[in-house]
Scaffold this motif. Structure first.
Motif, PDB file in Angstrom:
ATOM      1  N   PRO A 195       0.679  -1.132   0.167  1.00 17.93           N
ATOM      2  CA  PRO A 195       0.009  -0.070  -0.096  1.00 17.93           C
ATOM      3  C   PRO A 195       0.841   1.351  -0.096  1.00 17.93           C
ATOM      4  N   LEU A 196       2.272   1.273   0.598  1.00 22.93           N
ATOM      5  CA  LEU A 196       2.969   2.416   0.582  1.00 22.93           C
ATOM      6  C   LEU A 196       3.256   2.631  -0.858  1.00 22.93           C
ATOM      7  N   ASN A 197       3.602   1.740  -1.601  1.00 22.11           N
ATOM      8  CA  ASN A 197       4.010   2.034  -3.250  1.00 22.11           C
ATOM      9  C   ASN A 197       2.820   2.561  -3.555  1.00 22.11           C
ATOM     10  N   GLY A 198       1.789   2.234  -3.492  1.00 23.44           N
ATOM     11  CA  GLY A 198       0.531   3.017  -4.030  1.00 23.44           C
ATOM     12  C   GLY A 198       0.320   4.211  -3.399  1.00 23.44           C
ATOM     13  N   VAL A 199       0.493   4.741  -2.026  1.00 21.21           N
ATOM     14  CA  VAL A 199       0.016   5.966  -1.441  1.00 21.21           C
ATOM     15  C   VAL A 199       1.111   6.866  -1.960  1.00 21.21           C
ATOM     16  N   LEU A 200       2.509   6.508  -1.946  1.00 24.31           N
ATOM     17  CA  LEU A 200       3.651   7.455  -2.397  1.00 24.31           C
ATOM     18  C   LEU A 200       3.324   7.708  -3.813  1.00 24.31           C
ATOM     19  N   GLY A 237       2.613  11.435  -5.632  1.00 25.58           N
ATOM     20  CA  GLY A 237       3.432  11.950  -6.378  1.00 25.58           C
ATOM     21  C   GLY A 237       2.979  12.172  -7.680  1.00 25.58           C
ATOM     22  N   ILE A 238       2.294  11.352  -8.370  1.00 33.46           N
ATOM     23  CA  ILE A 238       1.870  11.565  -9.567  1.00 33.46           C
ATOM     24  C   ILE A 238       0.811  12.550  -9.594  1.00 33.46           C
ATOM     25  N   VAL A 239      -0.209  12.736  -8.629  1.00 31.82           N
ATOM     26  CA  VAL A 239      -1.452  13.499  -8.585  1.00 31.82           C
ATOM     27  C   VAL A 239      -0.646  14.833  -8.162  1.00 31.82           C
ATOM     28  N   LEU A 240       0.298  15.001  -7.429  1.00 31.36           N
ATOM     29  CA  LEU A 240       0.921  16.154  -7.119  1.00 31.36           C
ATOM     30  C   LEU A 240       1.571  17.013  -8.335  1.00 31.36           C
ATOM     31  N   GLN A 260      -6.019  21.376  -1.852  1.00 34.34           N
ATOM     32  CA  GLN A 260      -5.809  19.921  -2.413  1.00 34.34           C
ATOM     33  C   GLN A 260      -4.274  19.535  -2.260  1.00 34.34           C
ATOM     34  N   ARG A 261      -3.502  20.546  -2.812  1.00 32.70           N
ATOM     35  CA  ARG A 261      -1.846  20.348  -2.631  1.00 32.70           C
ATOM     36  C   ARG A 261      -1.669  20.309  -1.321  1.00 32.70           C
ATOM     37  N   GLU A 262      -2.075  20.983  -0.516  1.00 32.45           N
ATOM     38  CA  GLU A 262      -1.627  20.946   0.940  1.00 32.45           C
ATOM     39  C   GLU A 262      -2.068  19.388   1.611  1.00 32.45           C
ATOM     40  N   CYS A 263      -3.158  18.993   1.237  1.00 34.55           N
ATOM     41  CA  CYS A 263      -3.542  17.788   1.890  1.00 34.55           C
ATOM     42  C   CYS A 263      -2.767  16.672   1.394  1.00 34.55           C
ATOM     43  N   LEU A 264      -2.510  16.724  -0.141  1.00 30.78           N
ATOM     44  CA  LEU A 264      -1.774  15.602  -0.653  1.00 30.78           C
ATOM     45  C   LEU A 264      -0.287  15.527  -0.310  1.00 30.78           C
ATOM     46  N   GLN A 265       0.371  16.699   0.015  1.00 33.07           N
ATOM     47  CA  GLN A 265       1.784  17.006   0.549  1.00 33.07           C
ATOM     48  C   GLN A 265       1.524  16.168   2.046  1.00 33.07           C
TER      49      GLN A 265
END
Length: 810
Positions: free
Chosen positions: A277-282, A286-289, A297-302
């Motif tokens: 799951p970490l591979n998916g999360v990170l 990163g792709i969405v950022l 949205q950027r703050e939440c994803l960061q």
């Protein structure tokens, strides 16, 4: 335990063997004691005899000094016996003999025909007990059986002492013969005798002590033998009992070993399952950022990305500690650019430091080699932990990383020391003893400000030892903490250190230039002082804008380096003030900024971000002095473009410029999706295989240029799939096969390369590392396969990719 073990114990402790062992024990003790005592006795005897000879020599010389040479020379006839002249010559020795009872005979000798002849003898006046009837030599009688010492004294005209007792017609003696006048044998000699009886009397206490000691040793040996007998009997009983218990102990050990294996297997399994799951999360974060997002949205994803990275750091700490405890830690020794590695460590901590207003500085001491051979991953891990802790627990001031050479050895190896200083509040003495204990933190309360596993310093300590060094807390008080660790490394003999490695020809143009540095005291000022001296710059330092303007009133300045914030003004304001000065209208200016900081100023000037990198500092100084001079290139990896060019290079048209057909062999849906999106971001279409057998089939059917091969897959793992592909295609670089695994140990990497893979990519996948892998693959393939970007083919249908989150191997 083997069934014969109790019988073996019975044989080892049989009654006959116990008796022999006891006798041998006592015998050994007696032999050792007797040998030591005998040696001591002989040494003491020799010492006593030697001391007696020394004393005898002194007595003879003292007596010779008292003799009247003229009187002795007159005593040549037997009729002179008892005459006044005889008394005058003998009187000094008579007095000497009476004062020293050990003297048995004292007499005079003079050279004559046939050898030495007697002149006088104190026995005429002092008669020894039992010596009443002995012959008294009259004056002129030849000493026909004189000892070797007397003859040597006659030849050398110096004092001579018998090496050992000798026997003549008067008895057995130890004698000394001294000339009345040194170097004048014609004036005669004095002879002093000590009898063997007297000598034996001196040695008697030593002989008695030897006999008593030998007797005591014999008693001790007997006691030891008896004690050994009893001890062996007791041991025999204990061994028989232990032999019965050993089977249970070995069974327990086997169970513990199995438990350790189970623990390692459990940790490995858990790490793989967490990394999925970490591979998916990170990866997906990163792709969405990289897409267009609003600020919220950027703050939440960061925040999600930072949390995932924190979780990954905790996981890595636990796994590293488990490997160290199990003795499975492996080192990968590689040549590295040491200065660049240290600068990268500071770069990774720069954002955290700048958020708190902290200064970071690297101090490079003279003699430190630029290139060393060590494990860069483990060295970076230690440095990141210590620098990260220093930044974490420091609220204001600075953190300094210092590198120094401790020792350079003849075999080319070096001992390097790294010191991390901070200006924090320090570590209380009550906590310092827990620093290097597992799962222990300085603040263990539930209200602590900083989290973590409490393993960072423990792992750093073990890693430093693996690298041949050690780590310790030097000092920690209210002014901050100082940690220091050392490592052993190999250094190429052709390596040079210091400014020379940064371009001698470029730096030479700075010699004798006048540089004004406006900066408060601190680590960066020390760095600039040392580097200016190394480049031959005449540096002047000011701590405020007013002080800098005052220096410009009286000094000619060639260029100025300004800190972004001073005690009385900021850097851009000072730059404007310098430009307005009569001497500063054309003065080249360089402003120190934070990473990513954009400062707007009406004054044109160069920019240099902190932490200061020496090669970039040199580049900016040269460019400020002469814009037409080509900039000195900083060190970089050929495969990965400079950071400023990354966004332009890795865009949606990347696949058009670098066409490749790509296959991803991965059994986990989350990881397949991450890989798909990463490739899609570059404009590639991707084909998929869910196990090793399908990967081999897809390679044969579609001939991909690049294959991402998961190492652990069902049916057929990545190693065997690679071997089959190489058997089919040959051992070339096409297809370029990249190992994909969560286990980045050197042994795993080596196994991947041995099976025929070309490169290595660890999970969770880092975007920059991924981009470097793609560039290396295209570069290795030579760009010969100019294929159009393709969409996924029939290897795995698109609708099958939607089932995310399925468990699998990484």
């Amino acid at each position: 335990m083997k069934p014969s073990a109790p019988r073996d114990a019975d044989a080892a402790f049989s009654p006959k063997r116990i008796w022999w062992e006891s006798i041998l024990t006592g015998g050994r003790i007696f032999v050792v004691a007797a040998s030591g005592l005998t040696f001591t006795y002989l040494a003491a005897t020799n010492s006593l005899v030697e001391q007696t000879r020394i004393n005898l020599k002194g007595i003879a010389e003292a007596g010779a000094a008292l003799i009247d040479p003229a009187a002795q020379r007159q005593l040549l006839q037997a009729s002179d016996l008892g005459s006044p002249t005889y008394f005058r010559a003998a009187e000094p020795l008579v007095k000497l003999q009476r004062s020293i009872p050990e003297i048995y005979y004292a007499y005079g000798l003079i050279p004559g025909e046939g050898g030495l002849r007697f002149t006088f003898d104190t026995s005429y006046y002092i008669v020894q007990k039992g010596d009443e009837d002995s012959h008294l030599p009259p004056p002129g009688e030849l000493y026909d059986d004189s000892p070797l010492a007397a003859r040597q004294a006659l030849i050398s005209a110096t004092t001579t002492v018998s090496e050992k007792p000798y026997t003549d017609k008067w008895g057995t003696f130890l004698s000394a013969f001294a000339p009345v006048r040194k170097g004048h044998p014609e004036d005669g000699f004095v002879g002093i005798d000590i009898s063997l009886k007297t000598l034996n009397g001196l040695l008697h206490p030593l002989r008695v002590a030897l006999v008593l000691s030998l007797a005591g040793s014999a008693m001790l040996a007997i006691a030891a033998g008896v004690g050994s007998f009893r001890s062996l009997k007791a041991q025999a009983k204990a061994v028989r009992e232990l032999a019965k218990a050993r089977t249970l102990a070995e069974l327990a050990a086997e169970e513990a070993k199995s438990a350790n294996k189970a623990k390692s297997a459990f940790l490995a399994s858990v790490s793989h399952e967490i990394r999925t799951p970490l591979n998916g999360v990170l990866g997906l974060t990163g792709i969405v950022l990289d897409s267009e997002l609003n600020a919220s949205q950027r703050e939440c994803l960061q925040t999600v990305q930072r949390s995932g990275e924190s979780l990954l750091a905790v996981l890595n700490d636990v796994l590293d500690f488990s490997k160290i405890e199990a003795g499975r830690l492996e080192l990968e020794l590689l040549p590295i650019d040491l200065r660049r590695l240290l600068e990268e460590v500071l770069d990774l901590s720069a954002s955290s430091a700048q958020a708190k207003g902290l200064e970071l500085a690297l101090l490079w001491e003279p003699g430190v080699p630029e290139t060393v051979i060590t494990d860069p991953t483990r060295l970076r891990q230690i440095l990141l932990n210590l620098v990260g802790n220093a930044v974490k627990f420091t609220t204001e001031g600075e953190v300094i990383l210092q590198a120094e050479l401790v020792t350079r050895r003849e075999d080319g190896s070096v001992e390097l020391a790294f010191t991390i200083r901070d200006t924090g509040t320090g570590i209380p003495a009550s906590i310092q003893e827990r620093l290097f204990k597992p799962f222990s933190q300085g603040d263990a309360s539930t209200t602590r400000h900083h989290g973590g596993t409490g393993l960072g310093l423990v792992i750093s300590e073990r890693l430093a030892r693996f690298l041949g060094g050690d780590i310790h807390l030097v000092v920690s008080d209210g002014n901050g903490s100082v940690f220091r660790f050392t490592i052993e490394a190999a250094a190429p003999t052709t390596d040079t250190s210091g400014a020379a490695t940064l371009g001698d020809s470029a730096a030479a143009s700075l010699a004798e230039r006048r540089l004004l540095v406006v900066m408060a005291n601190g680590g960066n000022r020390q760095l600039l002082e040392r580097q200016a001296e190394a480049w031959g710059l005449k540096a002047m330092f000011a701590t405020s804008g007013a002080e800098a303007l005052a220096l410009l009133d009286h000094q000619e300045i060639d260029l100025a380096l300004l800190d972004r914030q001073l005690i009385d003004m900021d850097g851009p304001t000072l730059a404007g003030a310098l430009r307005a000065h009569p001497r500063g209208d054309h003065l080249p200016l360089i402003l120190l900024t934070l990473v990513g900081e954009q400062l707007h100023s009406p004054v044109a000037m160069g920019m240099l971000s902190k932490p200061i990198k020496t090669h970039l500092l040199l580049q900016e100084l040269l460019r400020a002095l002469n814009p037409s001079v080509p900039p000195y290139p900083p060190p970089s990896e050929a495969a990965i473009p400079p950071e400023g060019e990354a966004s332009e290079l890795f865009d949606g048209d990347f696949a058009l410029r670098h066409p490749m057909r790509i296959l991803v062999a991965e059994d986990n849906a989350v990881n397949r999706r991450v890989c798909e999106l990463l490739f899609q971001h570059l404009g590639y279409g991707v084909e998929f295989a869910t196990d090793g057998e399908m990967a081999v089939e897809c390679q044969e059917a579609h001939d991909p240029d690049l294959i991402l091969m998961d190492v652990q897959m069902p049916n057929l793992d990545g190693h065997e799939a690679t071997r089959r592909i190489r058997l089919h295609t040959g051992q070339g670089d096409r297809p370029w096969i990249v190992a994909l695994t969560a286990d980045a140990r050197p042994s795993v990497r080596a196994a991947a390369l041995e099976s025929g893979m070309n490169d290595f990519l660890s999970k969770p996948i880092d975007k920059d590392t991924f981009h470097g892998m793609v560039l290396r693959a295209h570069g290795a393939l030579g760009g010969d396969h100019r294929l159009e970007a393709r969409q996924p083919s029939s290897c795995l249908a698109i609708h099958q990719l939607g089932q995310l989150g399925q468990p699998g191997h990484l």
